[in-house]
Design a protein around this motif. Structure first.
Motif, mmCIF file in Angstrom:
data_model
loop_
_atom_site.group_PDB
_atom_site.id
_atom_site.type_symbol
_atom_site.label_atom_id
_atom_site.label_comp_id
_atom_site.label_asym_id
_atom_site.label_seq_id
_atom_site.Cartn_x
_atom_site.Cartn_y
_atom_site.Cartn_z
ATOM 1 N N CYS B 34 21.587 32.179 -34.131
ATOM 2 C CA CYS B 34 20.393 32.025 -33.289
ATOM 3 C C CYS B 34 20.118 30.543 -33.048
ATOM 4 O O CYS B 34 20.005 29.778 -33.998
ATOM 5 C CB CYS B 34 19.187 32.682 -33.952
ATOM 6 S SG CYS B 34 17.632 32.239 -33.148
ATOM 7 N N CYS B 53 14.753 37.155 -31.725
ATOM 8 C CA CYS B 53 15.259 36.911 -33.080
ATOM 9 C C CYS B 53 14.251 37.427 -34.109
ATOM 10 O O CYS B 53 13.094 37.015 -34.097
ATOM 11 C CB CYS B 53 15.508 35.420 -33.290
ATOM 12 S SG CYS B 53 15.957 35.021 -34.984
ATOM 13 N N CYS B 56 13.012 34.185 -36.357
ATOM 14 C CA CYS B 56 12.150 33.099 -35.863
ATOM 15 C C CYS B 56 11.352 33.483 -34.617
ATOM 16 O O CYS B 56 10.537 32.693 -34.136
ATOM 17 C CB CYS B 56 12.983 31.847 -35.574
ATOM 18 S SG CYS B 56 14.077 32.008 -34.149
HETATM 19 ZN ZN LIG Z 1 16.083 32.765 -34.749
#
Ligand SMILES: [Zn+2]
Lengths: 271, 288
Positions: B34, B53, B56
């Motif tokens: 990511c 994601c 995050c």
């Molecule tokens: Zn992430």
């Protein structure tokens, strides 16, 4: 018309001493009254605007202002407006509509200013809403590209019923330097980019982006400004007069811009 | 004409195209690491989380068909102007080949997909820009597609939703690219004056001519979290002012704070938010 490369025209379009908006206002109009400020945040001198008489008729005049001396250049941010400049332009366009005055614009900017405060105060929104407003004006609008027509910052004053362009002016989606650096990561290839970009008055006339090219003196507009004022005056009057008789100015303007790239786009339908 | 078989076929086609987008190299790269936090997320998990994601919260760009499949009711999708494509009007060297290669790689003909469909039963026109195709840059065909979507919405008195994702101008189309800003803005102004309802959704990244035209003209303006939204790109600004830009500059949250976005809506809540907005603006609910 003189035989020049696109790169040479770019240089002429940017040349110091080339007549600018303030000069055209002083020589083509009378009783100019400058209107300042956007009523929201501040006065942006990089767009000059107000009311004046053109052949005895009140008109709203607007244009980019680069300034003549270094001091003026700095005050005018070299003709790169922030959102306040465009919002002032909108204020003046709305008044033009209210008082049934034609709108005449002069385009000469490297582009809208790419700065932190400009972004914070909505440069994108300011340009977008100016485009939308100008597109729907019910009064006639004529734009003259006099020097550099740089990107969206130029177009925001260019959604007009007639778009005229000086012989050595240029009008493009971004500067040849920017173009070369995006495409080839090499801004030194700007001359090559200028040729490819089709940014000269003759190219744009052929593409249907401008309606007429105004010839300049052999060595460029700065060498004989009086002749240029006369030529711009003549072209402006010739294009404004028939527009005064059009009932649906907004519809006329819509059809003009609706056609930009439309034929090109449908040409390959059925891919 | 719209019989059940047709609808099923269209639906299968969209499902096929969105599945293909789920397998694109971009998605695979994101799954591997990511760009927001560096975590490796199994592809299936990423897909289940709508390509956000789980570590995050970064909203990764998604393809246009995938986007449409996330917001439209099942069996309601009908693509508009599917085959609209631009020729190389300026004879720009290499442009034709690049277009051909991108069409093969993405399955798209241009950087936007327009469709008519329903959200929670309410009919609308949706146009989605796709950043895999020339960074969603605005050439003649993209501008024409957006304009036709606006005109279609106006003609059938439908609400309009445009998802923006764009790097700005299509360099290879020069001035014609610039003129699309005027064309799309003029069409939206007409639509607006005719009482049309337009929701603009900014997704990551939207800059340049798209920000300075149709994306900034919504009656309601939404943004996905963390999207880069601006007129000038951050690098150009840094070069101009000679300073590093502050963290969070030109992100959705920054725009909301400065008054340019109505609401930031996470991807998983977008369909519900759109449905509510369509309900609130339904013609039957308007007085006068
Ligand atoms: Zn992430």
């Amino acid at each position: 018309m003189a035989d020049r490369t696109a790169e040479q025209r770019v240089a002429l379009a940017r040349r110091a001493g080339r007549p600018g908006t303030a000069d055209y206002i002083a020589h083509l109009f009378t009783d100019f009254f400058e209107c300042r400020g956007d009523r929201l945040c501040r006065e942006d001198p990089s767009i000059l605007g107000g009311v004046a008489l053109y052949y005895g008729r009140p008109v709203t005049v607007l244009g980019h202002r680069k300034g003549k001396s270094l001091e003026e250049n700095l005050t005018c941010n070299f003709g790169m407006p922030g959102p306040e400049g465009y919002r002032k332009a909108q204020r003046l366009m709305k008044q033009a509509e209210k008082f049934r005055r034609p709108v005449i614009t002069f385009i000469d900017t490297p582009g809208a200013y790419p700065g932190l405060e400009a972004e914070a105060r909505g440069q994108g929104e300011a340009i977008a809403s100016t485009l939308a407003l100008m597109s729907a004006l019910t009064v006639p609008a004529v734009a003259v590209v006099t020097g550099e027509g740089g990107s969206g910052g130029a177009l925001a004053l260019g959604v007009a019923n007639a778009v005229l362009m000086l012989e050595n002016a240029v009008y493009s989606v971004l500067s040849p330097e920017g173009f070369a650096s995006i495409l080839w990561k090499d801004s030194a290839r700007s001359g090559e980019a200028a040729e490819l970009m089709k940014l000269t008055a003759a190219d744009l006339l052929e593409l249907g982006v401008v309606d007429a090219v105004i010839p300049e003196p052999e060595e460029g507009a700065h060498t004989a400004p009086e002749a240029v004022y006369a030529a711009v005056d003549q072209a402006l009057a010739a294009h404004l007069t028939p527009l005064l008789k059009i009932r649906d100015c907004a519809g006329h303007r819509y059809q003009k811009f609706r056609a930009m790239g439309a034929l090109a786009a449908s040409g390959r339908e059925g891919l | 004409m719209d019989n059940h078989l047709f609808l099923q076929r269209r639906e299968r086609l969209m499902a096929l195209k969105s599945r293909r987008e789920g397998k694109s190299p971009q998605v695979r790269a994101v799954a591997g690491k990511c760009p927001g936090c560096g975590a490796a997320i199994p592809k299936a998990e990423l897909a289940k989380n709508l390509y956000v994601c789980p570590e995050c919260g970064r909203h990764h760009p998604i393809g246009a068909y995938l986007r449409l499949s996330l917001i439209l009711d099942p069996n309601s999708f009908r693509e508009l102007d599917e085959r609209l494509a631009a020729p190389n009007a300026l004879n720009f060297p290499g442009y034709d080949d690049k277009l051909k290669a991108l069409r093969r790689a993405t399955g798209l003909t241009e950087g936007a997909v327009s469709a008519r469909g329903r959200i929670d039963g309410r009919e609308c026109v949706a146009c989605v820009l796709d950043s895999r195709f020339f960074m969603g840059s605005m050439g003649s065909a993209l501008g024409e597609k957006v304009t036709r979507a606006v005109e279609h919405a106006q003609k059938y008195k439908l609400p309009l939703i445009i998802f923006s994702a764009s790097g700005g101008a299509r360099m290879q189309e020069g001035i014609l690219s610039l003129m699309q800003m005027a064309k799309t803005s003029a069409a939206l102004e007409r639509f607006s004056r005719a009482g049309g309802f337009y929701i603009s959704v900014f997704t990551h990244p939207t800059t340049g001519g798209v920000t300075a035209s149709f994306a900034s003209l919504g009656d309601i303006t939404l943004a996905e979290p963390g999207a880069l939204i601006g007129f000038a790109g951050p690098r150009v600004i840094e070069q101009t002012i000679g300073e590093k830009l502050p963290d969070g500059f030109q992100r959705s949250e920054y725009l909301e704070e400065h008054g340019f976005v109505d609401a930031i809506v996470p991807r998983g809540e977008l369909r519900a938010a759109l449905a509510r907005l369509l309900m609130l603006h339904e013609r039957g609910n308007r007085r006068g």
